[in-house]
Design a protein around this motif. Sequence first.
Motif, short mmCIF file in Angstrom:
data_model
loop_
_atom_site.label_atom_id
_atom_site.label_comp_id
_atom_site.label_asym_id
_atom_site.label_seq_id
_atom_site.Cartn_x
_atom_site.Cartn_y
_atom_site.Cartn_z
N ARG A 388 0.81 -1.23 0.00
CA ARG A 388 0.00 0.00 0.00
C ARG A 388 0.84 1.27 0.00
NH1 ARG A 388 -4.45 -2.46 4.26
NH2 ARG A 388 -4.92 -4.19 2.88
N ASN A 389 2.14 1.15 0.15
CA ASN A 389 2.98 2.35 0.10
C ASN A 389 4.40 1.93 -0.29
OD1 ASN A 389 4.39 1.57 2.59
ND2 ASN A 389 2.52 2.21 3.64
N ASP A 390 5.23 2.92 -0.60
CA ASP A 390 6.58 2.63 -1.11
C ASP A 390 7.44 1.90 -0.10
OD1 ASP A 390 6.72 5.76 -2.94
OD2 ASP A 390 6.07 3.75 -3.54
N SER A 391 7.23 2.19 1.18
CA SER A 391 8.11 1.54 2.16
C SER A 391 7.83 0.04 2.21
CB SER A 391 8.00 2.28 3.52
OG SER A 391 7.41 1.50 4.48
N GLN A 392 6.59 -0.36 1.97
CA GLN A 392 6.29 -1.80 1.92
C GLN A 392 6.91 -2.42 0.67
OE1 GLN A 392 2.03 -2.18 2.20
NE2 GLN A 392 1.97 -1.27 4.23
N VAL A 393 6.88 -1.67 -0.43
CA VAL A 393 7.49 -2.17 -1.67
C VAL A 393 8.98 -2.40 -1.43
CG1 VAL A 393 8.07 -1.60 -4.05
CG2 VAL A 393 5.79 -1.10 -3.18
N GLN A 394 9.63 -1.43 -0.74
CA GLN A 394 11.06 -1.58 -0.44
C GLN A 394 11.33 -2.80 0.42
OE1 GLN A 394 12.05 2.26 1.23
NE2 GLN A 394 11.59 3.18 -0.77
N GLN A 395 10.35 -3.19 1.24
CA GLN A 395 10.54 -4.37 2.09
C GLN A 395 10.22 -5.65 1.33
OE1 GLN A 395 8.20 -3.63 5.61
NE2 GLN A 395 9.23 -1.67 5.86
N GLY A 396 9.87 -5.53 0.05
CA GLY A 396 9.67 -6.73 -0.77
C GLY A 396 8.23 -7.11 -1.03
N ARG A 397 7.27 -6.31 -0.53
CA ARG A 397 5.87 -6.64 -0.77
C ARG A 397 5.48 -6.20 -2.17
NH1 ARG A 397 1.78 -8.50 2.27
NH2 ARG A 397 3.17 -8.59 4.07
N LYS A 398 4.63 -6.99 -2.83
CA LYS A 398 4.27 -6.70 -4.23
C LYS A 398 3.05 -5.82 -4.33
CE LYS A 398 5.70 -11.34 -5.19
NZ LYS A 398 6.59 -11.84 -6.21
N ARG A 399 3.06 -4.96 -5.35
CA ARG A 399 1.89 -4.11 -5.62
C ARG A 399 0.86 -4.86 -6.45
NH1 ARG A 399 1.74 1.19 -4.02
NH2 ARG A 399 3.69 2.32 -3.91
N GLU A 400 1.32 -5.88 -7.19
CA GLU A 400 0.40 -6.64 -8.04
C GLU A 400 0.76 -8.10 -7.98
OE1 GLU A 400 -0.27 -3.42 -11.64
OE2 GLU A 400 0.88 -5.25 -12.01
#
Lengths: 422, 128
Positions: A388-400
Amino acid sequence: MHAMQKKAFGFESPPETVQDTVLIHAHSRRVKSSRLAPFAGYRMPLWFSSIRAEHEAVRQAAGLFDCTHMGLLAIQGAQAEDFLNAVTTNNVSRLEAGQAQYSYLLDAAGMVLDDIIVYCRRHYDYLLVVNAANAAKVKAWLNGLLNHQWIIDEKQPDRGIGFSPKIQDLGELHGHQTLVDIAIQGPLAGRVIQSVTGFDPDTLKSFRFCEVEANEIPCLIARTGYTGAKMGFEFFVPRDQAEDLWEQLLAQGEEHGLVPCGLGARDSLRIEAGLPLYGHELAGPCGLTPYEAGYAWAIKLDKPFFIGKAAMERRAQNRTEEVVRLGLPGGRGIRPIRPQDAVLSAAGHCVGTILSSATVGDRQIALACVERTQATEGNPVGIYYLARNDSQVQQGRKREVGRNDTLPADIQGSLLARFARF
Amino acid sequence: MIADGLYYTKEHEWIKVAGTVGTVGITDHAQELLGEVTFVELPPVGKQVRQGDMISAVESSKAASDVYAPLAGTLSAVNDTLEASPELINDSCYEEGWIVKIELTDPAGVSTLMDAKHYETFLSEQEQ
């Protein structure tokens, strides 16, 4: 015979202006304007006390809902019944005076335009209640049918609807002709109705309606609703008397525990019950039809013709997806599920998508679209939250994510019965 | 409700500065808009943040709100109690519902933020 070329139906929503409902003054007496949010072009209260308290009230006592933004269309004349049978999926000829049915409007390709309720006042006088968000689109569709503008049969593009009833938008009339919808739902709704109308609501069976006077205000009262409550009613009252009726219901209902309810509770109640919302469990990102949503009974394939019938015949044979209701942990410390989050099988493969979700008590209830093979009550499922935000993406979580992707479950739960009973 | 002695941002964060440490949370206006908070995403202690960097996300069943650093510095503490009791943000947004503490690079930077009076004016302009 019209020479005009028929087109496939398309509708461009005009830029959204936000209006107040006819109950804005009543709402402003109870909540600050920051509590009002735009919904389908109307400023509506999200909650009055809290979503949780209002949801509880409807399950234990009664709740009052501002449904005055819903679209109301009158379909009248000798050809009204035939017209409605051609444009809706259910069988209008089965309705007696004072009876209503849940139904769908489809386009020629079988896309759902709206889910509606058809009320039969007389066999030449029907009321259609449509979602506020689809009202302008439905009007353009129905009026365009009378003007031979749209293709209604993909195999015969020149086919005309053949019937021309009178169609009126009850929101555009004045005085007593114009009706708006106020809903009261919950086990004690009947007592409130009795104190305000002197009418015994137990005499009204489900999906039946009649005319009554509520504190001298003439209205229609119908045993219909959108919360899954067994006892629930909708008042159709003249617009200029809606505020009076709203305040009287709240005043007389207080001793029975009646509270005003906002959009938040309306959504959590219908999700808990398993009821679909257009744009989520119907049409929407997964392009769902009534078959996936669990409403095959409202598609009467034995009618000789209705717009979208051919597409529904194909879909009835070739269905791969199904809407299911999930129960998952919720409450403190558990991240809320959101639409688009991934539904995982017990083995961790993505088998579906969340369509709607709500917190109910200490659980989350969600409606999801999953592969049919997974749609068994009791099946364990996992949920993977999308980033749900960039910091989660940086931790490896996927947006899709995609179907069949293998993912770790963030929380685990299971499939509930498709619909809840209260 | 707006508390005195705090400074405010347009994103509805508050910061209370004592020496070089700023304590940060979200305002009453923000917690009201969210409704019942069920989840708070907390950052790691030691993270360096610039002014405006995201430091937390607060979620309710109906909405999610990102929380941004009012001033630059290093995160010296996070309020772990919010994991088990996220409702502290609703019940006590200026006290027990604090979210992070920042060892500030420049404590005097509060002069670039709104004081209670200005935040109140800002809120009433938003209402219109």
